[in-house]
Design a protein around this motif. Structure first.
Motif, PDB file in Angstrom:
ATOM      1  N   TYR A  91      -6.312 -35.909  26.139  1.00  0.00           N
ATOM      2  CA  TYR A  91      -6.094 -35.341  27.469  1.00  0.00           C
ATOM      3  C   TYR A  91      -4.974 -36.089  28.179  1.00  0.00           C
ATOM      4  CZ  TYR A  91      -6.744 -34.495  32.414  1.00  0.00           C
ATOM      5  OH  TYR A  91      -6.518 -34.210  33.725  1.00  0.00           O
ATOM      6  N   GLU A  92      -4.987 -37.417  28.115  1.00  0.00           N
ATOM      7  CA  GLU A  92      -3.952 -38.213  28.760  1.00  0.00           C
ATOM      8  C   GLU A  92      -2.586 -37.956  28.126  1.00  0.00           C
ATOM      9  OE1 GLU A  92      -4.052 -39.957  31.498  1.00  0.00           O
ATOM     10  OE2 GLU A  92      -6.188 -39.605  31.773  1.00  0.00           O
ATOM     11  N   GLN A  93      -2.540 -37.793  26.805  1.00  0.00           N
ATOM     12  CA  GLN A  93      -1.277 -37.470  26.138  1.00  0.00           C
ATOM     13  C   GLN A  93      -0.720 -36.151  26.649  1.00  0.00           C
ATOM     14  OE1 GLN A  93      -2.261 -37.363  22.004  1.00  0.00           O
ATOM     15  NE2 GLN A  93      -1.604 -39.477  21.644  1.00  0.00           N
ATOM     16  N   LEU A  94      -1.572 -35.158  26.725  1.00  0.00           N
ATOM     17  CA  LEU A  94      -1.133 -33.839  27.198  1.00  0.00           C
ATOM     18  C   LEU A  94      -0.710 -33.881  28.659  1.00  0.00           C
ATOM     19  CD1 LEU A  94      -3.764 -31.564  25.474  1.00  0.00           C
ATOM     20  CD2 LEU A  94      -1.334 -31.688  24.968  1.00  0.00           C
ATOM     21  N   ARG A  95      -1.425 -34.637  29.464  1.00  0.00           N
ATOM     22  CA  ARG A  95      -1.101 -34.746  30.879  1.00  0.00           C
ATOM     23  C   ARG A  95       0.271 -35.393  31.063  1.00  0.00           C
ATOM     24  NH1 ARG A  95      -1.551 -38.203  35.017  1.00  0.00           N
ATOM     25  NH2 ARG A  95      -2.521 -39.833  33.791  1.00  0.00           N
ATOM     26  N   LYS A  96       0.538 -36.462  30.311  1.00  0.00           N
ATOM     27  CA  LYS A  96       1.845 -37.127  30.397  1.00  0.00           C
ATOM     28  C   LYS A  96       2.959 -36.193  29.920  1.00  0.00           C
ATOM     29  CE  LYS A  96       0.135 -41.810  29.948  1.00  0.00           C
ATOM     30  NZ  LYS A  96       0.033 -43.003  29.073  1.00  0.00           N
ATOM     31  N   TRP A  97       2.688 -35.424  28.858  1.00  0.00           N
ATOM     32  CA  TRP A  97       3.677 -34.471  28.356  1.00  0.00           C
ATOM     33  C   TRP A  97       3.984 -33.421  29.420  1.00  0.00           C
ATOM     34  CZ3 TRP A  97       3.125 -29.189  27.455  1.00  0.00           C
ATOM     35  CH2 TRP A  97       4.210 -28.579  26.819  1.00  0.00           C
ATOM     36  N   ALA A  98       2.937 -32.924  30.077  1.00  0.00           N
ATOM     37  CA  ALA A  98       3.128 -31.901  31.112  1.00  0.00           C
ATOM     38  C   ALA A  98       3.902 -32.461  32.299  1.00  0.00           C
ATOM     39  CB  ALA A  98       1.773 -31.359  31.560  1.00  0.00           C
ATOM     40  N   GLN A  99       3.636 -33.709  32.666  1.00  0.00           N
ATOM     41  CA  GLN A  99       4.380 -34.320  33.768  1.00  0.00           C
ATOM     42  C   GLN A  99       5.854 -34.484  33.413  1.00  0.00           C
ATOM     43  OE1 GLN A  99       2.211 -37.932  34.524  1.00  0.00           O
ATOM     44  NE2 GLN A  99       1.004 -37.002  36.161  1.00  0.00           N
ATOM     45  N   ARG A 100       6.144 -34.911  32.187  1.00  0.00           N
ATOM     46  CA  ARG A 100       7.538 -35.035  31.758  1.00  0.00           C
ATOM     47  C   ARG A 100       8.230 -33.676  31.767  1.00  0.00           C
ATOM     48  NH1 ARG A 100       5.697 -38.621  27.562  1.00  0.00           N
ATOM     49  NH2 ARG A 100       5.886 -36.866  26.144  1.00  0.00           N
ATOM     50  N   LEU A 101       7.510 -32.660  31.311  1.00  0.00           N
ATOM     51  CA  LEU A 101       8.074 -31.316  31.304  1.00  0.00           C
ATOM     52  C   LEU A 101       8.367 -30.848  32.723  1.00  0.00           C
ATOM     53  CD1 LEU A 101       8.756 -28.816  29.539  1.00  0.00           C
ATOM     54  CD2 LEU A 101       6.459 -28.005  30.055  1.00  0.00           C
ATOM     55  N   ALA A 102       7.438 -31.085  33.645  1.00  0.00           N
ATOM     56  CA  ALA A 102       7.626 -30.644  35.029  1.00  0.00           C
ATOM     57  C   ALA A 102       8.765 -31.385  35.712  1.00  0.00           C
ATOM     58  CB  ALA A 102       6.334 -30.831  35.812  1.00  0.00           C
ATOM     59  N   GLN A 103       9.043 -32.597  35.283  1.00  0.00           N
ATOM     60  CA  GLN A 103      10.112 -33.384  35.895  1.00  0.00           C
ATOM     61  C   GLN A 103      11.466 -33.157  35.220  1.00  0.00           C
ATOM     62  OE1 GLN A 103       8.594 -37.361  35.716  1.00  0.00           O
ATOM     63  NE2 GLN A 103       7.139 -37.021  37.384  1.00  0.00           N
ATOM     64  N   ASN A 104      11.481 -32.384  34.162  1.00  0.00           N
ATOM     65  CA  ASN A 104      12.722 -32.090  33.446  1.00  0.00           C
ATOM     66  C   ASN A 104      13.637 -31.269  34.357  1.00  0.00           C
ATOM     67  OD1 ASN A 104      14.710 -30.985  31.793  1.00  0.00           O
ATOM     68  ND2 ASN A 104      13.338 -30.867  30.031  1.00  0.00           N
ATOM     69  N   PRO A 105      14.888 -31.695  34.525  1.00  0.00           N
ATOM     70  CA  PRO A 105      15.803 -30.960  35.412  1.00  0.00           C
ATOM     71  C   PRO A 105      16.014 -29.505  35.003  1.00  0.00           C
ATOM     72  CG  PRO A 105      16.730 -33.099  34.843  1.00  0.00           C
ATOM     73  CD  PRO A 105      15.507 -32.919  34.007  1.00  0.00           C
ATOM     74  N   ALA A 106      16.051 -29.223  33.707  1.00  0.00           N
ATOM     75  CA  ALA A 106      16.247 -27.845  33.272  1.00  0.00           C
ATOM     76  C   ALA A 106      15.064 -26.975  33.678  1.00  0.00           C
ATOM     77  CB  ALA A 106      16.442 -27.790  31.756  1.00  0.00           C
ATOM     78  N   VAL A 107      13.868 -27.514  33.554  1.00  0.00           N
ATOM     79  CA  VAL A 107      12.663 -26.770  33.942  1.00  0.00           C
ATOM     80  C   VAL A 107      12.646 -26.561  35.449  1.00  0.00           C
ATOM     81  CG1 VAL A 107      10.143 -26.844  34.004  1.00  0.00           C
ATOM     82  CG2 VAL A 107      11.349 -27.552  31.941  1.00  0.00           C
ATOM     83  N   ARG A 108      12.998 -27.605  36.187  1.00  0.00           N
ATOM     84  CA  ARG A 108      13.010 -27.481  37.650  1.00  0.00           C
ATOM     85  C   ARG A 108      14.046 -26.461  38.114  1.00  0.00           C
ATOM     86  NH1 ARG A 108      12.300 -33.106  40.631  1.00  0.00           N
ATOM     87  NH2 ARG A 108      10.234 -32.435  41.245  1.00  0.00           N
ATOM     88  N   ASN A 109      15.230 -26.476  37.486  1.00  0.00           N
ATOM     89  CA  ASN A 109      16.269 -25.501  37.852  1.00  0.00           C
ATOM     90  C   ASN A 109      15.822 -24.081  37.535  1.00  0.00           C
ATOM     91  OD1 ASN A 109      17.963 -27.496  38.768  1.00  0.00           O
ATOM     92  ND2 ASN A 109      19.128 -27.631  36.865  1.00  0.00           N
ATOM     93  N   THR A 110      15.180 -23.913  36.393  1.00  0.00           N
ATOM     94  CA  THR A 110      14.703 -22.583  36.011  1.00  0.00           C
ATOM     95  C   THR A 110      13.644 -22.089  36.993  1.00  0.00           C
ATOM     96  OG1 THR A 110      15.160 -23.055  33.695  1.00  0.00           O
ATOM     97  CG2 THR A 110      13.655 -21.237  34.161  1.00  0.00           C
ATOM     98  N   ALA A 111      12.721 -22.973  37.358  1.00  0.00           N
ATOM     99  CA  ALA A 111      11.676 -22.590  38.312  1.00  0.00           C
ATOM    100  C   ALA A 111      12.276 -22.255  39.677  1.00  0.00           C
ATOM    101  CB  ALA A 111      10.653 -23.714  38.442  1.00  0.00           C
ATOM    102  N   GLU A 112      13.255 -23.039  40.084  1.00  0.00           N
ATOM    103  CA  GLU A 112      13.898 -22.785  41.368  1.00  0.00           C
ATOM    104  C   GLU A 112      14.656 -21.461  41.371  1.00  0.00           C
ATOM    105  OE1 GLU A 112      17.420 -24.868  43.945  1.00  0.00           O
ATOM    106  OE2 GLU A 112      15.893 -26.184  43.077  1.00  0.00           O
ATOM    107  N   SER A 113      15.368 -21.170  40.282  1.00  0.00           N
ATOM    108  CA  SER A 113      16.099 -19.907  40.236  1.00  0.00           C
ATOM    109  C   SER A 113      15.137 -18.723  40.126  1.00  0.00           C
ATOM    110  CB  SER A 113      17.114 -19.890  39.102  1.00  0.00           C
ATOM    111  OG  SER A 113      16.485 -20.020  37.867  1.00  0.00           O
TER     112      SER A 113
END
Length: 89
Positions: free
Chosen positions: A26-48
């Motif tokens: 669970y902790e591994q997945l949570r850390k992976w999800a946090q890294r994904l959410a903080q990824n600039p490409a993901v943030r830009n895509t969500a914003e657009s």
């Protein structure tokens, strides 16, 4: 691509909710999800995507507003010409 991302997100959430892998996984997945959410490409895509949604909402409002105005004018005239109310027959 959007559907694939949605499917993968659903798979991850289902795994987290249904897995019996324990706290470590669970902790591994949570850390992976946090890294994904903080990824600039993901943030830009969500914003657009949010921006596109706002633009679509504005366009829809522009199309609906004249209809609302016509409905308001019709209510001011009264409903005699096409009264769909109950009848006394």
């Amino acid at each position: 691509m959007r559907y694939r991302l949605t499917f993968m997100t659903g798979m991850a959430v289902g795994y987290v909710l249904g897995a019996r892998a324990g706290r470590e996984r669970y902790e591994q997945l949570r850390k992976w999800a946090q890294r994904l959410a903080q990824n600039p490409a993901v943030r830009n895509t969500a914003e657009s995507a949010a921006h596109g949604g706002r633009q679509a909402a504005v366009k829809a409002l522009e199309k609906v507003r004249p209809l609302r105005e016509r409905i308001g004018q019709r209510e001011e005239r009264g409903m005699e010409e096409d009264d769909w109310g109950t009848s006394n027959t």
